[in-house]
Design an enzyme around this catalytic site. Sequence first.
Site, PDB file in Angstrom:
ATOM      1  N   VAL A  99      -4.344  -9.541  -3.127  1.00  0.00           N
ATOM      2  CA  VAL A  99      -3.731  -8.704  -1.842  1.00  0.00           C
ATOM      3  C   VAL A  99      -3.500  -7.318  -2.596  1.00  0.00           C
ATOM      4  O   VAL A  99      -2.888  -7.115  -3.574  1.00  0.00           O
ATOM      5  CB  VAL A  99      -2.557  -9.062  -1.051  1.00  0.00           C
ATOM      6  CG1 VAL A  99      -2.243  -8.243   0.127  1.00  0.00           C
ATOM      7  CG2 VAL A  99      -2.917 -10.605  -0.525  1.00  0.00           C
ATOM      8  N   CYS A 100      -4.102  -6.320  -1.587  1.00  0.00           N
ATOM      9  CA  CYS A 100      -3.539  -5.079  -2.183  1.00  0.00           C
ATOM     10  C   CYS A 100      -3.926  -4.456  -3.592  1.00  0.00           C
ATOM     11  O   CYS A 100      -5.054  -4.965  -3.688  1.00  0.00           O
ATOM     12  CB  CYS A 100      -2.212  -4.687  -1.825  1.00  0.00           C
ATOM     13  SG  CYS A 100      -1.484  -3.374  -1.686  1.00  0.00           S
ATOM     14  N   THR A 101      -3.145  -4.076  -4.248  1.00  0.00           N
ATOM     15  CA  THR A 101      -3.556  -3.905  -5.805  1.00  0.00           C
ATOM     16  C   THR A 101      -3.434  -4.786  -6.612  1.00  0.00           C
ATOM     17  O   THR A 101      -3.592  -4.720  -7.845  1.00  0.00           O
ATOM     18  CB  THR A 101      -2.497  -2.443  -6.261  1.00  0.00           C
ATOM     19  OG1 THR A 101      -1.271  -2.702  -5.905  1.00  0.00           O
ATOM     20  CG2 THR A 101      -3.121  -1.087  -5.502  1.00  0.00           C
ATOM     21  N   THR A 119      -9.089  -3.260  -1.645  1.00  0.00           N
ATOM     22  CA  THR A 119      -7.889  -3.246  -2.364  1.00  0.00           C
ATOM     23  C   THR A 119      -7.147  -2.254  -1.348  1.00  0.00           C
ATOM     24  O   THR A 119      -7.677  -1.526  -0.322  1.00  0.00           O
ATOM     25  CB  THR A 119      -7.660  -2.748  -3.760  1.00  0.00           C
ATOM     26  OG1 THR A 119      -6.231  -2.692  -4.235  1.00  0.00           O
ATOM     27  CG2 THR A 119      -8.426  -1.353  -3.921  1.00  0.00           C
ATOM     28  N   ALA A 149      -7.318  -5.885   1.580  1.00  0.00           N
ATOM     29  CA  ALA A 149      -6.858  -4.799   1.631  1.00  0.00           C
ATOM     30  C   ALA A 149      -5.240  -4.544   1.337  1.00  0.00           C
ATOM     31  O   ALA A 149      -4.791  -5.675   0.925  1.00  0.00           O
ATOM     32  CB  ALA A 149      -7.390  -3.977   2.615  1.00  0.00           C
TER      33      ALA A 149
END
Length: 207
Positions: A99-101, A119, A149
């Site tokens: 998830v995300c970074t 990301t 993202a």
Amino acid sequence: MQVATVLYPDFTALDIIGPYDVLGRLPGAEVVFVAADPGLVRNDLRSLSVQPEATLDEVTSPDVVLIGGGPGYLGQLEGGRLHEWLRAVDRTSTWTTSVCTGAPILAAAGLLEGRRATTHWSALDDLTRFGATPTSERVVFDGHYVTGAGVSAGIDMALTLAGRMAGDETAEMVQLIIEYAPEPPYRSGSMEVASPAVIESARVALG
């Protein structure tokens, strides 16, 4: 089914807690929080700490691997124990997710070479840097890799994955339990719709 969720200093809480609340409700699921070392791990806002249940060395063959993001991801891009563990468990995991970074961490470990991934919008260049193909989609499947993202997209990623693992009806049941029916009060949740002023202030806030 064991879901190993990785903790590291300065993680963003919703990145992992959203998916935890989804995947942890699947029949037979066991979510275990893991970290390089024992002891509390503090989040990026410095006001929440999570106690890992096991170290990386103690979790050797999870069915699902989940790594979230947060400002601390920058300190996890170099090789080391986490990268070695990710490569080892990836060989037998059914799904390796982020998830995300968290996605740049997977990419830096060499797991997303030549694969599509998403990301947080501020870190898309990191995917390119480590050989992945960035996309602005909210959830991306490529092989047994699933990337979400930024931050809140972790819930979408986890629900989509839940449908793949346990069937649509079960995923819909979980969605109802957590009452996930977004109606955001503002229309600024992506780069495509946010105003230039909001985008600039977000860039400043992120440093």
